[in-house]
Design a protein around this motif. Sequence first.
Motif, short mmCIF file in Angstrom:
data_model
loop_
_atom_site.label_atom_id
_atom_site.label_comp_id
_atom_site.label_asym_id
_atom_site.label_seq_id
_atom_site.Cartn_x
_atom_site.Cartn_y
_atom_site.Cartn_z
N ALA A 1 -2.72 8.07 2.50
CA ALA A 1 -3.48 6.91 2.04
C ALA A 1 -3.96 6.03 3.19
O ALA A 1 -5.01 5.40 3.10
CB ALA A 1 -2.63 6.08 1.08
N LEU A 2 -3.21 6.00 4.30
CA LEU A 2 -3.49 5.06 5.37
C LEU A 2 -4.20 5.66 6.58
O LEU A 2 -4.81 4.93 7.37
CB LEU A 2 -2.18 4.41 5.86
CG LEU A 2 -1.37 3.61 4.85
CD1 LEU A 2 -0.13 3.02 5.52
CD2 LEU A 2 -2.20 2.50 4.23
N PHE B 1 8.76 13.30 2.38
CA PHE B 1 7.87 13.43 1.22
C PHE B 1 7.15 12.11 0.98
O PHE B 1 5.93 12.07 0.77
CB PHE B 1 8.67 13.84 -0.01
CG PHE B 1 7.82 14.12 -1.21
CD1 PHE B 1 7.31 15.39 -1.44
CD2 PHE B 1 7.50 13.11 -2.11
CE1 PHE B 1 6.51 15.66 -2.55
CE2 PHE B 1 6.69 13.36 -3.22
CZ PHE B 1 6.19 14.64 -3.42
N PHE B 2 7.90 11.01 1.00
CA PHE B 2 7.32 9.68 0.79
C PHE B 2 6.28 9.38 1.87
O PHE B 2 5.17 8.94 1.58
CB PHE B 2 8.45 8.64 0.82
CG PHE B 2 8.01 7.24 0.47
CD1 PHE B 2 8.03 6.82 -0.85
CD2 PHE B 2 7.61 6.35 1.45
CE1 PHE B 2 7.64 5.52 -1.19
CE2 PHE B 2 7.21 5.06 1.13
CZ PHE B 2 7.23 4.64 -0.19
N LEU C 1 0.83 -1.21 0.00
CA LEU C 1 0.00 0.00 0.00
C LEU C 1 0.86 1.26 0.00
O LEU C 1 0.54 2.25 -0.66
CB LEU C 1 -0.93 -0.01 1.22
CG LEU C 1 -2.03 -1.07 1.21
CD1 LEU C 1 -2.76 -1.08 2.55
CD2 LEU C 1 -3.00 -0.84 0.07
N ALA C 2 1.96 1.21 0.76
CA ALA C 2 2.86 2.37 0.81
C ALA C 2 3.47 2.65 -0.56
O ALA C 2 3.53 3.80 -1.01
CB ALA C 2 3.95 2.13 1.84
N ILE C 3 3.91 1.60 -1.23
CA ILE C 3 4.53 1.77 -2.55
C ILE C 3 3.50 2.29 -3.56
O ILE C 3 3.78 3.19 -4.36
CB ILE C 3 5.14 0.44 -3.02
CG1 ILE C 3 6.37 0.12 -2.16
CG2 ILE C 3 5.53 0.50 -4.49
CD1 ILE C 3 6.92 -1.29 -2.37
N LEU D 1 5.15 5.85 -4.29
CA LEU D 1 6.31 5.68 -5.18
C LEU D 1 6.27 6.65 -6.36
O LEU D 1 7.23 7.37 -6.62
CB LEU D 1 6.39 4.24 -5.67
CG LEU D 1 7.59 3.94 -6.60
CD1 LEU D 1 8.90 4.23 -5.88
CD2 LEU D 1 7.54 2.49 -7.08
N LEU D 2 5.17 6.68 -7.09
CA LEU D 2 5.11 7.53 -8.28
C LEU D 2 5.22 9.03 -7.94
O LEU D 2 5.98 9.75 -8.59
CB LEU D 2 3.84 7.25 -9.08
CG LEU D 2 3.82 5.91 -9.83
CD1 LEU D 2 2.50 5.73 -10.57
CD2 LEU D 2 5.00 5.80 -10.78
N PRO D 3 4.49 9.53 -6.92
CA PRO D 3 4.68 10.94 -6.56
C PRO D 3 6.11 11.26 -6.14
O PRO D 3 6.63 12.34 -6.45
CB PRO D 3 3.71 11.14 -5.39
CG PRO D 3 2.68 10.09 -5.56
CD PRO D 3 3.40 8.92 -6.14
N THR D 4 6.76 10.30 -5.45
CA THR D 4 8.13 10.53 -5.01
C THR D 4 9.09 10.55 -6.20
O THR D 4 9.99 11.40 -6.27
CB THR D 4 8.56 9.46 -4.00
OG1 THR D 4 7.65 9.48 -2.88
CG2 THR D 4 9.97 9.73 -3.49
N LEU D 5 8.92 9.63 -7.14
CA LEU D 5 9.77 9.62 -8.33
C LEU D 5 9.58 10.90 -9.14
O LEU D 5 10.55 11.45 -9.67
CB LEU D 5 9.45 8.39 -9.19
CG LEU D 5 9.87 7.04 -8.61
CD1 LEU D 5 9.39 5.91 -9.52
CD2 LEU D 5 11.38 6.96 -8.43
#
Length: 242
Positions: free
Chosen positions: A52-53, A44-45, A15-17, A21-25
């Motif tokens: 989300a959680l 930031f991550f 769920l974390a990824i 992941l995409l916003p962080t990249l």
Amino acid sequence: MKLSAAFGLLQDFRLAIQAALLPTLWEIFRSPSLIFRLTALSQFFMAHVWSALVEGVDENGRSTKEDLITPNACGVVLDLGAGYGHTTKYLQRSHVSKYIALEPNVHMHPRLRAFANAEGYTEYHHICPCGGAHSVDAIISVFTLCTIPRPQEAMAALVREVLKPGGQFLFYEHVLSPRSDVAWWQRFWTPMWQLAFDGCRLDRPTHLWVDRHSMEGGEAWVKDNEPEEHLFWRQAGRFVKR
């Protein structure tokens, strides 16, 4: 310990990824130097992960926080690691003269302000200094002491220097399990977990670290219906400063 329980947090990693992941990249693409600023990158991550959680986590602990926070938090309240401000849901506005949110992750501040404002706490009340020695009537920590550096020193200093005599320290934290097999898995996962979740550790005996020598009374208890094999073994506590 059942393997299904030992590896259950892989769902949280997934769920974390998915959430972050995409916003962080994309943020790294926009600002490549972020890759060398690990604290900023982690924050930031985590801001996207917690976005989300947080609703599910908050709802899961709702009854415990209603029993812990609502009847006990009054006067000037300091919310450690306030996140997105969900603690304000459990405060009685008529009993709280000032709400102070201490949140180091600046990416959470806009939503924290909006949430606190919606609950009746204006800019004057939050994200501001404590106001001097022995100035706080209640300190609240919800899933925060698992993350902060040198938590024993921080707790002792807050109780000694910030909390008024007669003030209350209220906490709801996931802590090190008393079961040796569960604790082994908590220690196993912690190095990976803290990388993904901004320093959060699964293996801290936070409930044992409260400086009871400066307290005149209080208690700690396990969350109702908490499974024994839970890697996030949660305890709540209320202690009063002498």
